[in-house]
Design a protein around this motif. Sequence first.
Motif, short mmCIF file in Angstrom:
data_model
loop_
_atom_site.label_atom_id
_atom_site.label_comp_id
_atom_site.label_asym_id
_atom_site.label_seq_id
_atom_site.Cartn_x
_atom_site.Cartn_y
_atom_site.Cartn_z
N LEU A 128 0.62 2.84 7.82
CA LEU A 128 0.26 3.87 8.97
C LEU A 128 0.81 5.18 8.69
N ARG A 129 1.98 5.01 7.96
CA ARG A 129 2.71 6.54 7.85
C ARG A 129 1.69 7.26 6.49
N VAL A 130 1.12 6.72 5.74
CA VAL A 130 0.54 7.57 4.82
C VAL A 130 -1.22 7.64 5.13
N THR A 131 -1.53 7.15 6.34
CA THR A 131 -2.77 7.31 6.67
C THR A 131 -2.81 8.62 7.60
N ARG A 132 -3.87 9.37 7.53
CA ARG A 132 -4.25 10.44 8.31
C ARG A 132 -4.31 10.11 9.68
N PRO A 133 -3.96 10.70 10.70
CA PRO A 133 -4.45 10.63 12.12
C PRO A 133 -5.98 10.22 12.30
N GLY A 134 -6.26 9.11 12.81
CA GLY A 134 -7.81 9.11 12.96
C GLY A 134 -8.34 8.49 11.77
N GLY A 135 -7.39 8.08 10.69
CA GLY A 135 -7.59 7.34 9.57
C GLY A 135 -7.70 5.74 9.74
N ARG A 136 -8.14 5.04 8.96
CA ARG A 136 -8.59 3.43 9.08
C ARG A 136 -7.63 2.66 8.04
N LEU A 137 -7.59 1.48 8.84
CA LEU A 137 -7.00 0.43 7.83
C LEU A 137 -7.95 -0.80 8.03
N VAL A 138 -7.99 -1.35 6.52
CA VAL A 138 -8.79 -2.63 6.60
C VAL A 138 -8.07 -3.60 5.88
N VAL A 139 -7.82 -4.89 6.34
CA VAL A 139 -7.22 -5.89 5.93
C VAL A 139 -8.18 -7.05 5.45
N CYS A 140 -8.23 -7.50 4.34
CA CYS A 140 -8.90 -8.71 4.10
C CYS A 140 -7.85 -9.57 3.61
N GLU A 141 -8.02 -10.76 4.30
CA GLU A 141 -6.81 -11.71 3.94
C GLU A 141 -7.34 -13.31 4.23
N PHE A 142 -6.50 -14.13 3.69
CA PHE A 142 -7.02 -15.55 4.05
C PHE A 142 -6.50 -15.83 5.44
#
Length: 216
Positions: A121-135
């Motif tokens: 979260l810290r290194v992502t700009r405001p409005g930026g996205r996270l995508v997690v691919c996990e088992f």
Amino acid sequence: MFDGVARRYDLTNDVLSLGQDRIWRVATRKAVGARPGERVLDLAAGTGTSSEEYADAGIDVVPCDFSTGMMGVGKRRRPDLPFVAGDAMALPFADETFDVVTISFGLRNVADTDRGLREMLRVTRPGGRLVVCEFSRPTWAPFRALYEFYLGQALPRMASLVSSNTDAYTYLAESIVTWPGQVELARTIQRAGWRKVAYRNLSGGIVALHRAVRPA
């Protein structure tokens, strides 16, 4: 452990997933939805197999991994990729550096999941996205039972045929079984400060894609 399996890591993944890993990578790349001009942090990038697909599409991607052995294999194959050694719990990047942070099959291996998600979260700009691919957890009970048998019995035996470190894949199976399901992981992501958290299942729930946004 990952240094020890680096040389044949990609081949082993292909064999153990019966080729599904390629489908999962495509789905993850579509979920990331990166466009030229955006900067992507590819965490747990390993040998850079996923990162090179972004780079080839003209995306500014930074592959980052804790295992220097994995990155060494990747750097020999793709010297143009800017591999960075880094701990997901203390990322070596400034605040608000990336438009997208993605991590595939690596969140399980972060010692403190909450701390890792807060760093993302810290290194992502405001409005930026996270995508997690996990088992994750197959949703149909009979299929889930068959899958758990595969993890406990068949996977370690198959790994012994293609991998240089069978113990690593015993750990892999155990870590998948103890990892939280789709809804619980979504709550964990939201607790770390991410918003608009959603997920969808791949391969009947063997894998789940979680997406979220950093609040503006």
